[in-house]
Motif scaffolding. Structure first.
Motif, short mmCIF file in Angstrom:
data_model
loop_
_atom_site.label_atom_id
_atom_site.label_comp_id
_atom_site.label_asym_id
_atom_site.label_seq_id
_atom_site.Cartn_x
_atom_site.Cartn_y
_atom_site.Cartn_z
N LEU A 153 -58.60 -31.39 -105.05
CA LEU A 153 -57.35 -30.70 -105.36
C LEU A 153 -56.46 -30.67 -104.13
N ARG A 154 -55.19 -30.93 -104.30
CA ARG A 154 -54.22 -30.86 -103.21
C ARG A 154 -53.70 -29.42 -103.13
N ALA A 155 -53.75 -28.87 -101.92
CA ALA A 155 -53.39 -27.46 -101.75
C ALA A 155 -52.56 -27.26 -100.49
N ASP A 156 -51.68 -26.28 -100.51
CA ASP A 156 -50.84 -25.96 -99.36
C ASP A 156 -51.69 -25.36 -98.24
N PRO A 157 -51.70 -25.97 -97.05
CA PRO A 157 -52.57 -25.48 -95.98
C PRO A 157 -52.22 -24.07 -95.49
N VAL A 158 -50.93 -23.73 -95.52
CA VAL A 158 -50.52 -22.38 -95.07
C VAL A 158 -51.07 -21.33 -96.03
N ALA A 159 -50.94 -21.59 -97.33
CA ALA A 159 -51.47 -20.63 -98.32
C ALA A 159 -52.98 -20.53 -98.22
N LEU A 160 -53.65 -21.66 -97.96
CA LEU A 160 -55.11 -21.63 -97.80
C LEU A 160 -55.51 -20.82 -96.58
N ALA A 161 -54.77 -20.99 -95.49
CA ALA A 161 -55.08 -20.26 -94.26
C ALA A 161 -54.92 -18.76 -94.45
N ASN A 162 -54.04 -18.37 -95.36
CA ASN A 162 -53.87 -16.93 -95.64
C ASN A 162 -55.00 -16.38 -96.48
N TRP A 163 -55.75 -17.28 -97.13
CA TRP A 163 -56.85 -16.83 -98.00
C TRP A 163 -58.22 -17.04 -97.37
N LEU A 164 -58.43 -18.19 -96.77
CA LEU A 164 -59.75 -18.52 -96.23
C LEU A 164 -59.86 -18.05 -94.78
N PRO A 165 -60.86 -17.22 -94.46
CA PRO A 165 -61.00 -16.71 -93.09
C PRO A 165 -61.69 -17.74 -92.19
N THR A 166 -61.45 -17.61 -90.91
CA THR A 166 -62.15 -18.42 -89.92
C THR A 166 -62.91 -17.48 -88.99
N GLN A 167 -63.77 -18.06 -88.18
CA GLN A 167 -64.54 -17.28 -87.22
C GLN A 167 -64.08 -17.64 -85.81
N ASP A 168 -64.54 -16.91 -84.83
CA ASP A 168 -64.09 -17.11 -83.45
C ASP A 168 -64.25 -18.57 -83.04
N GLY A 169 -63.16 -19.16 -82.55
CA GLY A 169 -63.21 -20.53 -82.05
C GLY A 169 -63.29 -21.59 -83.12
N THR A 170 -63.04 -21.25 -84.37
CA THR A 170 -63.12 -22.24 -85.46
C THR A 170 -61.80 -22.28 -86.21
#
Length: 212
Positions: A153-170
């Motif tokens: 699926l093609r998805a907007d990276p900005v919207a994904l970044a607002n939903w999917l969390p990251t961890q320190d240094g990732t």
């Protein structure tokens, strides 16, 4: 009032404006919601609170508070259809977000997700693997044919970044994520995660939850 033919007694027809009737209806709706949510709640409790015999702490990081699937509109690469990401509720979703170029780390995630799903045996039909492509690049034929069972699926990276969390240094591209069948983002697995430990987490969740 209406006559009860079988007993000769009279019975009062249900009055939708009756406060007692409305209270009963609300109780029934709450009970129905509790029954539907119970399997997922039981999975959380058994896995994170009580833990099955011999269980150890989870490998994936539990996402708190819950993050439901967003109404973000995505495009299916195979059909060209657009749909809200939130429409994918109903199965356990293993998600990788990456660019179409798909470097070595991206290929590893796709491979691990495919193998982890296959190793669930008969339970694998409860799991769907998703690749959320964050640009408009062309996916190579080699990758396309190797992972044809992974929905792309093609998805907007900005919207994904607002939903999917990251961890320190990732970053967003470093993790495999897990969404439960109720549509809640549940886990983020570590960067360059151990597939055997990811499989163990998923197997336990499938075992202790009847949803999906």
């Amino acid at each position: 009032m209406r006559a009860d033919v079988s007993t000769g007694r009279t019975a009062r027809a249900a009055d939708p404006t009756d406060p007692a009737q409305r209270r009963r209806a609300r109780r029934m709706l709450m009970l129905l919601f509790a029954v539907c949510a119970a399997p997922a709640v039981a999975a959380y409790l058994m896995y994170y609170v009580f833990k099955p015999p011999g269980g150890t702490s989870a490998y994936g990081k539990l996402i708190e508070p819950q993050r439901p699937l967003p109404a973000l509109v995505v495009r299916d690469d195979e059909t060209g259809e657009t749909l809200p990401l939130s429409s994918l509720r109903g199965k356990w979703l293993m998600i990788s977000a990456d660019t179409a170029a798909c470097d070595e780390n991206c290929v590893s995630k796709l491979f691990y997700m495919r193998q982890i799903r296959v190793l669930q045996g008969n339970e694998r039909t409860r799991v769907e693997t998703l690749w959320l492509v964050t640009d408009d690049g062309v996916v190579s034929d080699r990758i396309d044919s190797a992972y044809e069972e992974t929905r792309r699926l093609r998805a907007d990276p900005v919207a994904l970044a607002n939903w999917l969390p990251t961890q320190d240094g990732t970053g967003l591209r470093d993790h495999i994520y897990l969404v439960d069948p109720l549509g809640n983002l549940m886990m983020a697995f570590p960067k360059q995660g151990d597939p055997a430990r990811i499989k163990r987490d998923l197997s336990r969740l499938l075992k202790w939850s009847g949803t999906g």
